[in-house]
Design an enzyme around this catalytic site. Structure first.
Site, PDB file in Angstrom:
ATOM      1  N   GLU A 124      74.717 -42.517 -59.346  1.00  0.00           N
ATOM      2  CA  GLU A 124      75.542 -41.687 -60.220  1.00  0.00           C
ATOM      3  C   GLU A 124      76.825 -41.296 -59.511  1.00  0.00           C
ATOM      4  O   GLU A 124      76.815 -40.478 -58.590  1.00  0.00           O
ATOM      5  CB  GLU A 124      74.771 -40.439 -60.687  1.00  0.00           C
ATOM      6  CG  GLU A 124      73.662 -40.781 -61.666  1.00  0.00           C
ATOM      7  CD  GLU A 124      73.022 -39.551 -62.295  1.00  0.00           C
ATOM      8  OE1 GLU A 124      73.687 -38.508 -62.401  1.00  0.00           O
ATOM      9  OE2 GLU A 124      71.834 -39.659 -62.671  1.00  0.00           O
TER      10      GLU A 124
ATOM     11  N   GLU B 242      65.988 -37.546 -59.687  1.00  0.00           N
ATOM     12  CA  GLU B 242      66.381 -36.422 -58.827  1.00  0.00           C
ATOM     13  C   GLU B 242      65.236 -35.430 -58.593  1.00  0.00           C
ATOM     14  O   GLU B 242      65.410 -34.217 -58.761  1.00  0.00           O
ATOM     15  CB  GLU B 242      67.582 -35.700 -59.416  1.00  0.00           C
ATOM     16  CG  GLU B 242      68.817 -36.579 -59.489  1.00  0.00           C
ATOM     17  CD  GLU B 242      70.079 -35.814 -59.859  1.00  0.00           C
ATOM     18  OE1 GLU B 242      69.964 -34.744 -60.460  1.00  0.00           O
ATOM     19  OE2 GLU B 242      71.172 -36.312 -59.530  1.00  0.00           O
TER      20      GLU B 242
HETATM   21  C1  GAL Z   1      72.626 -35.713 -62.547  1.00  0.00           C
HETATM   22  C2  GAL Z   1      71.488 -36.185 -63.446  1.00  0.00           C
HETATM   23  C3  GAL Z   1      72.032 -36.800 -64.723  1.00  0.00           C
HETATM   24  C4  GAL Z   1      73.026 -35.866 -65.339  1.00  0.00           C
HETATM   25  C5  GAL Z   1      74.119 -35.555 -64.322  1.00  0.00           C
HETATM   26  C6  GAL Z   1      75.135 -34.518 -64.779  1.00  0.00           C
HETATM   27  O1  GAL Z   1      72.204 -34.869 -61.568  1.00  0.00           O
HETATM   28  O2  GAL Z   1      70.712 -37.140 -62.775  1.00  0.00           O
HETATM   29  O3  GAL Z   1      70.994 -37.073 -65.609  1.00  0.00           O
HETATM   30  O4  GAL Z   1      72.359 -34.711 -65.704  1.00  0.00           O
HETATM   31  O5  GAL Z   1      73.561 -34.956 -63.215  1.00  0.00           O
HETATM   32  O6  GAL Z   1      75.808 -34.842 -65.759  1.00  0.00           O
END
Ligand code: GAL
Length: 683
Positions: free
Chosen positions: A229, A158
């Site tokens: 994600e 990110e």
């Molecule tokens: C995303 C990040 C993850 C984790 C998640 C929130 O933005 O890539 O590593 O932090 O958010 O739980």
């Protein structure tokens, strides 16, 4: 050996497109004894891939000393995954965010001269190159071209969240990340989430994957849409309500993403697990449950079953989904669409989607009428309904609870000495920043000085302090930091790093002892107001003022005495007679309970500190009541839960950490712990 590649539609294994159905399980957040069970559950849920970050911060706690043992045995984790028929998606980072200490960087990195993290900075790149090379050499036999399960490698994480602060240097850094990965000849596609660099697949982390489809098709017509994600819930921080996401929201958005043409999705997290030891980021709870399909203890939830049904259906229809380009949607209403795959087959596969959040829709499709619930998808084979994402199978609604097994024997206690009773500390005219003294080997550091008060009320201002402070005057606890603490703070104007205490004292000369507790390091620049992560500070790093007069002549005692030398004299703990209060070590013993169920400690009645089991640190604990509903506002799909209760009451105690006879030790930083605690099982 399998060849991994991609085309505009999907990831290819030996030239065959696959539907990537993936779930995150972070190896350090469970135990090797749990891994076979977790993989079996992941597979049974119809997923074909497990995703994990690599945790540099844990593998190289001390510079140059690499640890791949026990919960850090990533190679074993990958081999086991392969034995369970799973591919592995490895996210190398090494910046990983992940609510882990320092976003995945080892804290010693902060002390490298002239370092700036995540930008075109030579000292940083040298350290990153050394680690990533070491990691990939260690995993070499496990990449697909060598016959291993790792089919994708993610680099960075990110970068888009901070790129505007690094400009051209940031772009050069991303190119360096790609070139570093390429120089290691992994032989598998490289990905980068929420950050673009030519030569790596751009993937998406988002609450709604389908919201990314059009942008992706326009910008990257040669790449498949991978949703790296997909958040089934969120992480929790002490003092705030938990974040839950509904099962039907999850089934809807997964079906909706594949309807629109996505071909790979990963749950972050499928099993969240536990932040053992002291490795969670600032303020993050010990639990990392994440409202994931498998709960913290690895047990199935309602969400698990509902999603499993959908995964199996998608996997069964993967050939139709992958055979063609994403179909153009048929508009059935203002926010209602139909996507049809294999239109010329006798039984085309159709997704009827209602993207309206709060209203049901009555639609007509191919001469038939359908009622769609708000935010739902119905999947049809011809006109036969295969699945409605809004319908949950009543047989698969699961409620779980903690069942008390035993009250552990009353505690014995041993006081943690205040600095006046410790050997000489480190003297300096000004306070010294905590991490310089502890290298993050402890959460704690004492800062001591003296002052004179002249009025009945004295104001103590700590201008430049983190995170949680207990103020002792003349050996008595007078005040502690106001709660809840704020997750994202700004270093620039010191406002978020200033704490003020009103002390009522008799006029005269006083001794001041501050016990500073670091609650974990930050996970990214934005937690310091977009200062580089190298600026991370703990303890008293600024000035202390008494009624606006700066104090000088400080003595620092890094770490607790009980961390340096385990306490040796123990007495019966009487919670009604702790006068005056000083931090305590509490201990009790208990036999291994005779149950196969996962175990937890119910710490209701305790306050704050650290838990140790048989000498190893289990986790931090804090029974702070959740008084705020949502720290990340606006955050529409998450429902707050547990307001008015401690954010975390139960602490996972893995069976494999137990021996036939066990010693449980708590460091209790704050007064009024209860004399006993309960051991529970999760059922
Ligand atoms: C995303 C990040 C993850 C984790 C998640 C929130 O933005 O890539 O590593 O932090 O958010 O739980």
């Amino acid at each position: 050996m399998p060849q991994i590649s991609f085309d505009s539609r999907a990831i290819l294994i030996d030239q065959q497109r696959i539907l990537l159905l993936s779930g995150s399980i972070h190896y350090p957040r469970s135990t090797p004894e749990m891994w076979p069970h977790l993989f079996q559950k992941l597979r049974a849920a119809g997923l074909n891939t497990v995703e994990t970050y690599a945790f540099w911060n844990l593998h190289e706690k001390q510079q140059g000393h690499i640890d791949f043992s026990g919960r850090l045995d990533l190679a074993h984790f990958c081999r086991l995954a392969q034995q369970h028929g799973l591919h592995v998606f490895l996210r190398i980072g090494p910046y990983i965010c992940a609510e882990t200490n320092f976003g995945g960087f080892p804290p010693w990195l902060r002390d490298v001269p002239n370092i700036q993290m995540r930008t075109d900075n030579q000292p940083f790149k040298a350290a990153m190159t050394a680690w990533v090379t070491r990691l990939c050499d260690y995993l070499r036999p496990l990449f697909a071209p060598s016959g291993g399960p790792i089919i994708l490698a993610g680099i960075e994480n990110e970068y888009g969240n901070i790129s505007q602060h690094y400009g051209a240097a940031g772009i050069r850094y991303l190119e360096y990340c790609r070139d570093l990965a390429n120089s290691l000849h992994l032989g598998i596609p490289l990905t980068m989430c929420n950050g673009d660099v030519p030569g790596a697949l751009t993937t998406h982390n988002a609450l709604w994957g389908h919201g990314k489809l059009d942008e992706h098709y326009a910008k990257h017509p040669d790449q498949p849409v991978l949703w790296t994600e997909n958040w089934p819930g969120w992480y929790d921080t002490y003092g705030y309500a938990r974040h839950l996401r509904s099962t039907t929201d999850m089934t809807y958005l997964l079906a909706r993403f594949f309807a629109g043409g996505g071909t790979g999705a990963n749950y972050y997290m499928f099993h969240g697990g536990t932040n053992f030891d002291r490795v969670s980021m600032y303020l993050q709870t010990a639990t990392y449950d994440f409202d994931a399909p498998l709960d913290e203890y690895g047990l199935e939830t309602t969400k698990y079953h509902a999603l499993a049904k959908l995964h199996h259906l998608l996997a069964e229809h993967a050939p139709e989904l992958l055979a063609q380009n994403p179909p153009a949607p048929l508009t059935l209403g203002e926010k209602q669409l139909a996507f049809t795959y294999a239109p010329s087959s006798p039984n085309p596969l159709t997704f009827l989607c209602n993207d309206e959040e709060s209203a049901p829709a009555h639609i007509t499709f191919a001469g038939e009428s359908y009622d769609l619930a708000p935010y739902s998808v119905q999947i049809l084979s011809g006109s036969r309904l295969l699945l409605d994402t809004a319908q949950l199978d009543p047989a698969h609604i699961i409620t779980r609870h903690m069942e008390p097994l035993a009250t552990l024997p009353p505690f014995e206690a041993s006081p943690e000495p205040l600095p006046a009773h410790r050997s000489a500390g480190l003297a300096a005219p000004e306070p010294l920043e905590q991490l310089r003294l502890t290298q993050d080997r402890s959460d704690y550091c004492w800062y001591s000085s003296t002052f004179t008060s002249t009025a009945p009320t004295t104001t103590l201002t700590l201008d430049g302090v983190a995170d949680f402070v207990s103020v002792y005057v003349d050996g008595q606890l007078h005040a502690t930091t106001a709660t809840p603490l704020v997750e994202n703070r700004t270093l620039q104007d010191h406002k978020d790093f200033t704490q003020t205490f009103t002390l009522r004292l008799p006029p005269g000369h006083h001794r001041l002892d501050l016990l500073c507790c670091a609650l974990g390091l930050i996970k990214g620049d934005w937690m310091l107001g977009f200062k580089n992560m190298a600026e991370e500070r703990k303890g008293l790093f600024g000035r202390a003022l008494i009624d606006d007069q700066p104090l000088s002549n400080w003595t620092m005692h890094p770490m607790l005495q009980g961390e340096l030398t385990p306490p040796s004299s123990w007495t019966h703990f009487d919670p009604h007679n702790p006068s005056p209060w000083s931090p305590l070590w509490l201990r009790t013993t208990f036999p291994r309970p005779d149950t196969p169920h996962p175990l937890a400690l119910d710490l209701l009645g305790q306050t704050k500190g650290l838990i140790f089991i048989n000498g190893r640190c289990l986790s931090r604990y804090w029974l702070l009541t959740a008084t705020i509903a949502n720290p990340i506002s606006p955050f529409p799909p998450m429902t707050p839960a547990g307001l008015g209760e401690p954010t975390q009451r139960y602490y996972h105690l893995p069976q494999s950490f137990l021996a036939p006879h066990n010693t449980l030790t708590l460091f209790s930083e704050l007064p009024t712990p209860a004399p006993t605690i309960q051991l529970c099982r999760r059922i």
